[in-house]
Scaffold this active site. Structure first.
Site, short mmCIF file in Angstrom:
data_model
loop_
_atom_site.label_atom_id
_atom_site.label_comp_id
_atom_site.label_asym_id
_atom_site.label_seq_id
_atom_site.Cartn_x
_atom_site.Cartn_y
_atom_site.Cartn_z
N ARG A 112 0.85 -1.19 0.00
CA ARG A 112 0.00 0.00 0.00
C ARG A 112 0.89 1.24 0.00
O ARG A 112 1.69 1.43 0.92
CB ARG A 112 -0.91 -0.01 1.23
N HIS A 120 -3.08 10.77 0.56
CA HIS A 120 -2.53 10.58 1.90
C HIS A 120 -1.94 11.92 2.33
O HIS A 120 -0.74 12.06 2.52
CB HIS A 120 -1.50 9.45 1.89
N GLU A 127 -7.24 8.08 6.24
CA GLU A 127 -7.61 8.68 7.53
C GLU A 127 -8.24 10.06 7.40
O GLU A 127 -7.69 11.07 7.87
CB GLU A 127 -6.39 8.73 8.45
N ASN A 141 -7.39 1.33 9.48
CA ASN A 141 -6.14 1.73 10.12
C ASN A 141 -6.39 1.69 11.62
O ASN A 141 -7.39 2.27 12.09
CB ASN A 141 -5.75 3.16 9.76
N TYR A 150 -4.45 1.95 15.53
CA TYR A 150 -3.25 2.11 16.36
C TYR A 150 -3.53 1.93 17.84
O TYR A 150 -2.74 1.31 18.54
CB TYR A 150 -2.59 3.48 16.10
N GLU A 168 -3.40 -0.24 7.82
CA GLU A 168 -2.28 0.22 8.65
C GLU A 168 -2.42 -0.28 10.07
O GLU A 168 -3.53 -0.31 10.62
CB GLU A 168 -2.24 1.76 8.75
C1 FCB Z 1 -1.16 7.09 10.62
C2 FCB Z 1 -0.84 7.69 9.28
C3 FCB Z 1 0.51 7.29 8.74
C4 FCB Z 1 1.56 7.27 9.84
C5 FCB Z 1 1.09 6.45 11.00
C6 FCB Z 1 2.09 6.33 12.11
O1 FCB Z 1 -2.10 7.87 11.25
O2 FCB Z 1 -1.81 7.32 8.35
O3 FCB Z 1 0.85 8.15 7.70
O4 FCB Z 1 1.85 8.55 10.22
O5 FCB Z 1 -0.10 7.01 11.52
#
Ligand code: FCB
Length: 496
Positions: A127, A171, A216, A342, A344, A402
């Protein structure tokens, strides 16, 4: 500034948003930031539910993700126009260490090396994002041939290496010329974005099966137009809200532009998501967590697949506040072929007894260890989010677009990068994906963030997310232990 620490990017997002009468509320009173003291990082734990062994399906895609501004460099070569990130990073005081993405990983010139890394890891999906100002230097008009040729070469080289190219059309690097015309809060940008999407689908769509429209959307609208931490660095609540609506319009229009050029294409977006967990079991906290979920994770999904904004926020975020006009929701509606996820970290949310507004207090989870960015490691929350989306949207196809972690391990005297914490992170989160698949979620890929250390937006080069260590003095890439571990997993599909 609310917070200048590395944790700020996610921890204060929508800490509080007073919508009712938002023009009247001074910006400072909209936020109440809970202090989130950094904790020592434990290296050896996968908190929550430990990962179970899992055999992934044979046709599962294993990949990594990157973004043009974070890796390409060549910021003004071959006719590329200036982007908002070029302008922002060239502005004193915006980026940690006064660094820029002018060179970044120099992937524009070294993409073959980068593909060789992916091959060494036996990956079968990549990607990456396309830089809009490389294609249309001022955001409209004919395509810049040299810009197109770069992505042509990249895609051909990926296919030759038997790696599926999965491009993202946006992006975050908006052509500066379009920002000068108002940027994402301005409705015209939606149409120009659709034109650009159509150009790309025509030019590359013979070799691309899947497209991600945005990366995002709720992050680039909020951090770009409200918190000001990201380009273009504005701090205006109404600009932010209007931007979210224009991006929803653009998503629908781009979807149709791609389908018009390539009816067989599969089109989705990489949404940022979090698992919003109520702080207590009280009804008020649960309701606050639901509102947070709606705004943070669903704000760009529901207009597309349901043709409406999440109903739970209808009274707090009325259409007029967003700039919605008659017929807009038909424009935003688009039956996305897949949801890019995505993920985290999770968010803990509680109610603040301010019923007149969408005032949401939140913090990151406090129980797990932290990565170097300060984000909590809590893989079980990823499983919950995947299952929830699967349940609430009738089992959509999901691509994990992600997921990753920042740890600053450096080469030892033999040149080895022993980044065990990253291995444990991925074992936990990929385990969560395996568990969700076992329990019925329709997930067809996993893309780790990131292939290599790169330019981490406002954090500059201070955060290393890569499977490959990059020595930015000479651009040398070296696979870390985690990259070797991920390669084994990709080769066998077996999470031990
Ligand atoms: C996400 C972004 C990516 C990178 C990661 C750590 O929010 O999409 O570009 O910065 O975090």
């Amino acid at each position: 500034m609310l917070s200048s620490s590395g944790t700020s990017r996610r921890s204060f997002l929508l800490t509080a948003l007073g919508i009712a009468g938002c023009q009247l509320i001074p910006r400072t009173s909209l936020f109440s930031l809970e202090a989130d003291p950094p904790q020592a990082v434990r290296f050896d734990a996968t908190p929550g539910v430990p990962p179970e062994p899992f055999q992934f399906p044979k046709d599962f895609y294993w990949g990594t993700a990157t973004a043009a501004y974070q890796i390409e460099g060549a910021w003004n070569e071959d006719g590329k126009g200036e982007s908002v990130w070029d302008r922002f990073s060239h502005t004193v005081g915006k980026i940690k260490g006064a660094t820029t993405g002018d060179v970044a990983c120099d992937s524009y010139h070294r993409y073959k090396e980068d593909i060789a890394l992916m091959k060494a890891m036996q990956l079968n999906s990549y990607r990456f994002s396309i830089s809009w100002p490389r294609i249309q230097p001022s955001g409209t008009g004919p395509a810049n041939r040299k810009g197109l040729e770069y992505y042509d070469r990249l895609i051909d080289a990926l296919l030759e290496a038997r790696i599926r190219p999965l491009p993202t059309l946006f992006h975050w690097d908006l052509p500066q010329a379009l920002q000068d015309k108002g940027g994402w809060p301005s409705r015209d940008v939606a149409g120009w974005f659709a034109d650009y999407s159509g150009i790309m689908a025509k030019a590359l769509g013979d070799r691309i099966t899947n497209w991600a429209i945005f990366n995002e959307p709720s992050i680039f609208t909020e951090l770009g137009y409200y918190s000001g931490e990201h380009a273009p660095g504005h701090t205006d609540l109404l600009e932010f809200l209007h931007a979210t609506h224009v991006v929803n319009l653009a998503q629908g229009q781009a979807f149709r532009a791609i389908k018009a050029a390539r009816p067989g294409a599969k089109v989705g977006t990489a949404f940022n998501t979090t698992n919003a967990e109520p702080k207590t079991a009280s009804d008020a906290d649960r309701a606050a967590a639901e509102r947070y979920h709606a705004f943070r994770s669903l704000w760009f999904i529901d207009p597309a697949v349901r043709g409406e904004y999440p109903r739970i926020l209808a009274d707090r975020l009325p259409p007029e506040t967003l700039g919605v006009k008659a017929g807009d929701m038909d424009i935003a509606k688009a039956p996305l072929d897949f949801f890019g996820i995505n993920y985290y970290d999770r968010t803990i949310v509680w109610d603040t007894n301010r019923s007149e507004s969408l005032h949401l207090d939140s913090s990151e989870g406090q129980e797990g260890p932290r990565t170097e960015f300060g984000w909590e490691v809590w893989p079980d929350s990823f499983y919950k989010l995947l299952m929830r989306i699967s349940r609430d949207y009738n089992s959509p196809i999901m691509e994990v677009t992600e997921n990753g972690c920042s740890y600053g391990d450096t080469p030892d005297e033999h040149g080895r990068i022993a980044d065990q914490r990253r291995v444990e992170f991925f074992r936990g989160y990929i385990g969560a994906v395996g568990r969700a698949i076992k329990d019925g979620a329709n997930i067809c890929s996993y893309h780790a963030w990131s292939l290599m250390d790169n330019f981490e937006w406002a954090e500059g080069f201070s955060q290393r997310f890569g499977f490959a260590y990059v020595d930015f003095r000479n651009q040398k890439r070296t696979l870390k232990d985690s990259g070797k571990w991920y390669g084994q997993l990709a080769a066998t599909g077996k999470l031990a």
